[in-house]
Scaffold this motif. Sequence first.
Motif, short mmCIF file in Angstrom:
data_model
loop_
_atom_site.label_atom_id
_atom_site.label_comp_id
_atom_site.label_asym_id
_atom_site.label_seq_id
_atom_site.Cartn_x
_atom_site.Cartn_y
_atom_site.Cartn_z
N SER A 80 0.71 -1.42 -0.04
CA SER A 80 -0.19 0.05 -0.05
C SER A 80 1.00 1.15 -0.11
CB SER A 80 -0.92 -0.49 1.21
OG SER A 80 -0.48 0.39 2.61
N ILE A 81 0.25 2.18 -0.79
CA ILE A 81 1.33 4.05 -0.30
C ILE A 81 0.97 5.17 0.50
CG2 ILE A 81 1.81 2.60 -2.43
CD1 ILE A 81 0.45 4.81 -4.40
N ALA A 82 1.58 5.45 0.48
CA ALA A 82 1.07 6.82 0.76
C ALA A 82 2.02 8.06 0.57
CB ALA A 82 1.63 7.14 3.17
N GLU A 83 1.63 9.32 0.45
CA GLU A 83 2.45 10.28 -0.24
C GLU A 83 3.65 11.07 0.49
OE1 GLU A 83 -0.10 11.73 -2.89
OE2 GLU A 83 -1.21 9.79 -4.20
N ASP A 84 2.78 11.11 2.20
CA ASP A 84 3.36 11.79 2.89
C ASP A 84 2.96 11.18 4.05
OD1 ASP A 84 1.46 12.80 3.99
OD2 ASP A 84 0.14 13.95 2.11
N GLY A 85 3.95 11.93 5.55
CA GLY A 85 3.77 11.63 6.32
C GLY A 85 2.64 11.20 7.31
N ILE A 86 2.10 12.35 6.93
CA ILE A 86 0.86 12.92 7.86
C ILE A 86 -0.16 10.97 6.94
CG2 ILE A 86 -1.37 14.10 7.97
CD1 ILE A 86 1.17 15.37 9.54
N GLU A 87 -0.35 10.74 6.07
CA GLU A 87 -1.13 9.60 5.65
C GLU A 87 -0.76 8.97 5.64
OE1 GLU A 87 -2.51 7.98 1.22
OE2 GLU A 87 -1.38 10.18 1.81
N ALA A 88 0.45 8.59 6.49
CA ALA A 88 1.49 7.04 6.16
C ALA A 88 0.82 7.33 7.66
CB ALA A 88 2.34 7.86 7.06
N LEU A 89 1.32 7.93 8.56
CA LEU A 89 0.92 8.14 10.16
C LEU A 89 -0.95 7.21 10.38
CD1 LEU A 89 2.25 8.24 13.11
CD2 LEU A 89 1.31 10.84 13.53
N GLU A 90 -1.33 8.17 9.41
CA GLU A 90 -2.97 7.67 10.00
C GLU A 90 -3.18 6.55 9.05
OE1 GLU A 90 -5.01 9.95 7.24
OE2 GLU A 90 -4.60 12.01 8.56
N LYS A 91 -2.15 5.95 8.09
CA LYS A 91 -2.13 4.58 8.16
C LYS A 91 -2.33 3.57 8.94
CE LYS A 91 -3.62 4.54 2.44
NZ LYS A 91 -3.05 4.35 1.62
N ILE A 92 -0.80 3.81 9.30
CA ILE A 92 -0.36 3.04 10.28
C ILE A 92 -1.25 2.83 11.56
CG2 ILE A 92 1.68 2.65 11.93
CD1 ILE A 92 3.36 4.11 9.84
N ARG A 93 -1.57 3.94 12.22
CA ARG A 93 -2.52 3.67 12.93
C ARG A 93 -4.10 3.07 12.95
NH1 ARG A 93 -1.50 9.62 15.03
NH2 ARG A 93 0.50 9.34 16.90
N GLN A 94 -4.32 3.54 12.08
CA GLN A 94 -5.65 2.47 11.73
C GLN A 94 -5.56 1.19 11.21
OE1 GLN A 94 -7.54 4.60 8.07
NE2 GLN A 94 -7.79 6.68 9.74
N ASP A 95 -4.64 0.73 10.09
CA ASP A 95 -4.05 -0.90 9.59
C ASP A 95 -2.37 -1.11 9.90
OD1 ASP A 95 -4.18 -3.19 9.24
OD2 ASP A 95 -5.00 -2.97 6.70
N PRO A 96 -2.39 -0.99 10.57
CA PRO A 96 -0.65 -1.47 11.04
C PRO A 96 -0.16 -2.06 9.78
CG PRO A 96 -1.48 -1.50 13.11
CD PRO A 96 -2.68 -2.03 12.19
#
Length: 251
Positions: free
Chosen positions: A52-68
């Motif tokens: 899966s992908i994230a374009e920046d740190g904020i989006e990555a942090l949200e994804k990690i917390r929702q679905d590690p």
Amino acid sequence: MSEQAAERERRIAGARPSEGDGARKKVLIVEDEEDIRDLLYYNLTREGFRASIAEDGIEALEKIRQDPPDVVLLDLMLPGLDGLELTRRLRRDARTAHLPVLMLTAKKEEVDRIVGLELGADDYVTKPFNLRELVLRLRAVLRRYEEHAATRAGDVLTADDFLRVDIPRREVRVDGERVTLTVIEFDLLVHLLRERGRVQTRERLLREVWGYDYAGYDRTIDTHVARLRKKLRARGDRIETAWGVGYRFRE
């Protein structure tokens, strides 16, 4: 994630192998450059990862917390929340403190790369990177994490009355106080304890702890040892340097 990015992810996903998702490890690619992000997504998917992908740190942090994910492939230079700050936040949160992180960095960013390791990244790959090496690094990081989970119950290492390492629980206590280590720090400490009194060459540490044989990564080992010494506090000098050779945990 933007609609365009989501569409690219769906398009690239068409190249996924047919094996079941349950057999694959999930990697979160955090990269703001579209070409590199798509290249990583396509090739890691072909290698059997659930990407899966994230374009920046904020989006990555949200994804990690929702679905590690099982592992994070993290670029250092990101808009908004950069890779260093993202790593710092992950290590401060008990839920993500042990999440494996492999950093992507440009060769010219020597200082940032070392700082990244000090903050708790488990490994790094420099740009331009070799895809084969990158996949080997990811698998080595994941293998170390899985070996922790598979360690037999009751395996506890101690050093005098100051250090206690509970391997199945991945718990380290220094003078009775719990200390948080990354996966690679934990592996390094366990290896040095099991071989206490005997000098471990840098080559052997790379092979036994990192899980691969590559020359030229002495700085990686030295940085992790320095960070581990710091976490052992006043007892950090128990990890001795054998100049020009490697390290040992002093009896």
